[in-house]
Write a protein that holds these residues in place. Sequence first.
Motif, PDB file in Angstrom:
ATOM      1  N   GLU A 130       0.830  -1.199   0.000  1.00  0.00           N
ATOM      2  CA  GLU A 130       0.000   0.000   0.000  1.00  0.00           C
ATOM      3  C   GLU A 130       0.869   1.256   0.000  1.00  0.00           C
ATOM      4  N   LEU A 131       0.552   2.166  -0.917  1.00  0.00           N
ATOM      5  CA  LEU A 131       1.296   3.411  -1.055  1.00  0.00           C
ATOM      6  C   LEU A 131       0.400   4.596  -0.736  1.00  0.00           C
ATOM      7  N   ALA A 132       1.002   5.680  -0.254  1.00  0.00           N
ATOM      8  CA  ALA A 132       0.249   6.901   0.003  1.00  0.00           C
ATOM      9  C   ALA A 132       1.198   8.087   0.144  1.00  0.00           C
ATOM     10  N   VAL A 133       0.626   9.265  -0.056  1.00  0.00           N
ATOM     11  CA  VAL A 133       1.310  10.520   0.242  1.00  0.00           C
ATOM     12  C   VAL A 133       0.532  11.136   1.393  1.00  0.00           C
ATOM     13  N   VAL A 134       1.246  11.450   2.482  1.00  0.00           N
ATOM     14  CA  VAL A 134       0.592  11.855   3.719  1.00  0.00           C
ATOM     15  C   VAL A 134       1.259  13.106   4.293  1.00  0.00           C
ATOM     16  N   ALA A 135       0.425  14.026   4.753  1.00  0.00           N
ATOM     17  CA  ALA A 135       0.921  15.222   5.447  1.00  0.00           C
ATOM     18  C   ALA A 135       0.637  15.075   6.939  1.00  0.00           C
ATOM     19  N   ASN A 142      -4.407  10.172  15.199  1.00  0.00           N
ATOM     20  CA  ASN A 142      -4.878  11.039  14.133  1.00  0.00           C
ATOM     21  C   ASN A 142      -4.038  10.848  12.868  1.00  0.00           C
ATOM     22  N   LEU A 143      -2.743  10.727  13.041  1.00  0.00           N
ATOM     23  CA  LEU A 143      -1.854  10.495  11.909  1.00  0.00           C
ATOM     24  C   LEU A 143      -2.137   9.131  11.285  1.00  0.00           C
ATOM     25  N   ARG A 144      -2.400   8.141  12.113  1.00  0.00           N
ATOM     26  CA  ARG A 144      -2.758   6.804  11.627  1.00  0.00           C
ATOM     27  C   ARG A 144      -4.014   6.890  10.745  1.00  0.00           C
ATOM     28  N   CYS A 145      -5.001   7.663  11.178  1.00  0.00           N
ATOM     29  CA  CYS A 145      -6.231   7.846  10.399  1.00  0.00           C
ATOM     30  C   CYS A 145      -5.947   8.535   9.068  1.00  0.00           C
ATOM     31  N   ARG A 146      -5.055   9.515   9.080  1.00  0.00           N
ATOM     32  CA  ARG A 146      -4.670  10.189   7.834  1.00  0.00           C
ATOM     33  C   ARG A 146      -4.006   9.209   6.864  1.00  0.00           C
ATOM     34  N   ILE A 147      -3.139   8.370   7.397  1.00  0.00           N
ATOM     35  CA  ILE A 147      -2.460   7.381   6.555  1.00  0.00           C
ATOM     36  C   ILE A 147      -3.483   6.418   5.956  1.00  0.00           C
ATOM     37  N   GLU A 148      -4.384   5.911   6.782  1.00  0.00           N
ATOM     38  CA  GLU A 148      -5.423   4.983   6.293  1.00  0.00           C
ATOM     39  C   GLU A 148      -6.284   5.653   5.227  1.00  0.00           C
ATOM     40  N   ALA A 149      -6.666   6.902   5.453  1.00  0.00           N
ATOM     41  CA  ALA A 149      -7.492   7.628   4.481  1.00  0.00           C
ATOM     42  C   ALA A 149      -6.742   7.838   3.165  1.00  0.00           C
ATOM     43  N   ALA A 150      -5.452   8.153   3.251  1.00  0.00           N
ATOM     44  CA  ALA A 150      -4.652   8.361   2.038  1.00  0.00           C
ATOM     45  C   ALA A 150      -4.488   7.057   1.256  1.00  0.00           C
ATOM     46  N   ILE A 151      -4.302   5.955   1.957  1.00  0.00           N
ATOM     47  CA  ILE A 151      -4.189   4.649   1.304  1.00  0.00           C
ATOM     48  C   ILE A 151      -5.504   4.302   0.611  1.00  0.00           C
ATOM     49  N   THR A 152      -6.621   4.500   1.309  1.00  0.00           N
ATOM     50  CA  THR A 152      -7.937   4.209   0.743  1.00  0.00           C
ATOM     51  C   THR A 152      -8.208   5.075  -0.484  1.00  0.00           C
ATOM     52  N   ALA A 153      -7.885   6.362  -0.401  1.00  0.00           N
ATOM     53  CA  ALA A 153      -8.097   7.269  -1.525  1.00  0.00           C
ATOM     54  C   ALA A 153      -7.277   6.838  -2.737  1.00  0.00           C
ATOM     55  N   LYS A 154      -6.034   6.432  -2.511  1.00  0.00           N
ATOM     56  CA  LYS A 154      -5.177   5.992  -3.616  1.00  0.00           C
ATOM     57  C   LYS A 154      -5.737   4.721  -4.244  1.00  0.00           C
ATOM     58  N   GLN A 155      -6.214   3.795  -3.432  1.00  0.00           N
ATOM     59  CA  GLN A 155      -6.788   2.552  -3.949  1.00  0.00           C
ATOM     60  C   GLN A 155      -8.064   2.837  -4.735  1.00  0.00           C
ATOM     61  N   GLN A 156      -8.911   3.727  -4.241  1.00  0.00           N
ATOM     62  CA  GLN A 156     -10.143   4.077  -4.951  1.00  0.00           C
ATOM     63  C   GLN A 156      -9.833   4.749  -6.280  1.00  0.00           C
ATOM     64  N   HIS A 157      -8.835   5.616  -6.290  1.00  0.00           N
ATOM     65  CA  HIS A 157      -8.432   6.276  -7.527  1.00  0.00           C
ATOM     66  C   HIS A 157      -7.936   5.242  -8.545  1.00  0.00           C
ATOM     67  N   ALA A 158      -7.145   4.294  -8.080  1.00  0.00           N
ATOM     68  CA  ALA A 158      -6.636   3.253  -8.975  1.00  0.00           C
ATOM     69  C   ALA A 158      -7.783   2.429  -9.556  1.00  0.00           C
ATOM     70  N   ARG A 159      -8.784   2.087  -8.733  1.00  0.00           N
ATOM     71  CA  ARG A 159      -9.948   1.328  -9.226  1.00  0.00           C
ATOM     72  C   ARG A 159     -10.727   2.134 -10.250  1.00  0.00           C
ATOM     73  N   THR A 160     -10.918   3.431  -9.976  1.00  0.00           N
ATOM     74  CA  THR A 160     -11.641   4.300 -10.905  1.00  0.00           C
ATOM     75  C   THR A 160     -10.916   4.377 -12.243  1.00  0.00           C
ATOM     76  N   MET A 161      -9.617   4.525 -12.196  1.00  0.00           N
ATOM     77  CA  MET A 161      -8.831   4.609 -13.430  1.00  0.00           C
ATOM     78  C   MET A 161      -8.907   3.289 -14.201  1.00  0.00           C
ATOM     79  N   GLN A 162      -8.864   2.171 -13.484  1.00  0.00           N
ATOM     80  CA  GLN A 162      -8.953   0.873 -14.130  1.00  0.00           C
ATOM     81  C   GLN A 162     -10.314   0.695 -14.804  1.00  0.00           C
ATOM     82  N   GLN A 163     -11.373   1.161 -14.146  1.00  0.00           N
ATOM     83  CA  GLN A 163     -12.713   1.081 -14.727  1.00  0.00           C
ATOM     84  C   GLN A 163     -12.805   1.935 -15.979  1.00  0.00           C
TER      85      GLN A 163
END
Length: 102
Positions: free
Chosen positions: A59-64, A75-96
Amino acid sequence: MEWFVSFWDLETQRTSVRAGEASNRVDAMTQVIATGRELARRDDGSVVNKTAHIRIGIELAVVAGFDNPHLSDENLRCRIEAAITAKQQHARTMQQRISVEL
């Protein structure tokens, strides 16, 4: 589980990277947060960069937020999880989109 944290240093124009291995995802996340906080600031306390590139397993992400001492680890853990989820959703959208275009 392998992990890494990477910061592009705006001042020196160099990348700082630390990597490691943990027995599970929870430990990897803990190590990423601790290492990211360490790398986010120079010895004089100045900020290296506000964002980091991270990898936990595959799992990859860019996190601030690693530079913010007022941001809790949870809170930082939540940011990391959200960034990972967003990247995965973006990848699925692009694949679709690619599948529809073909």
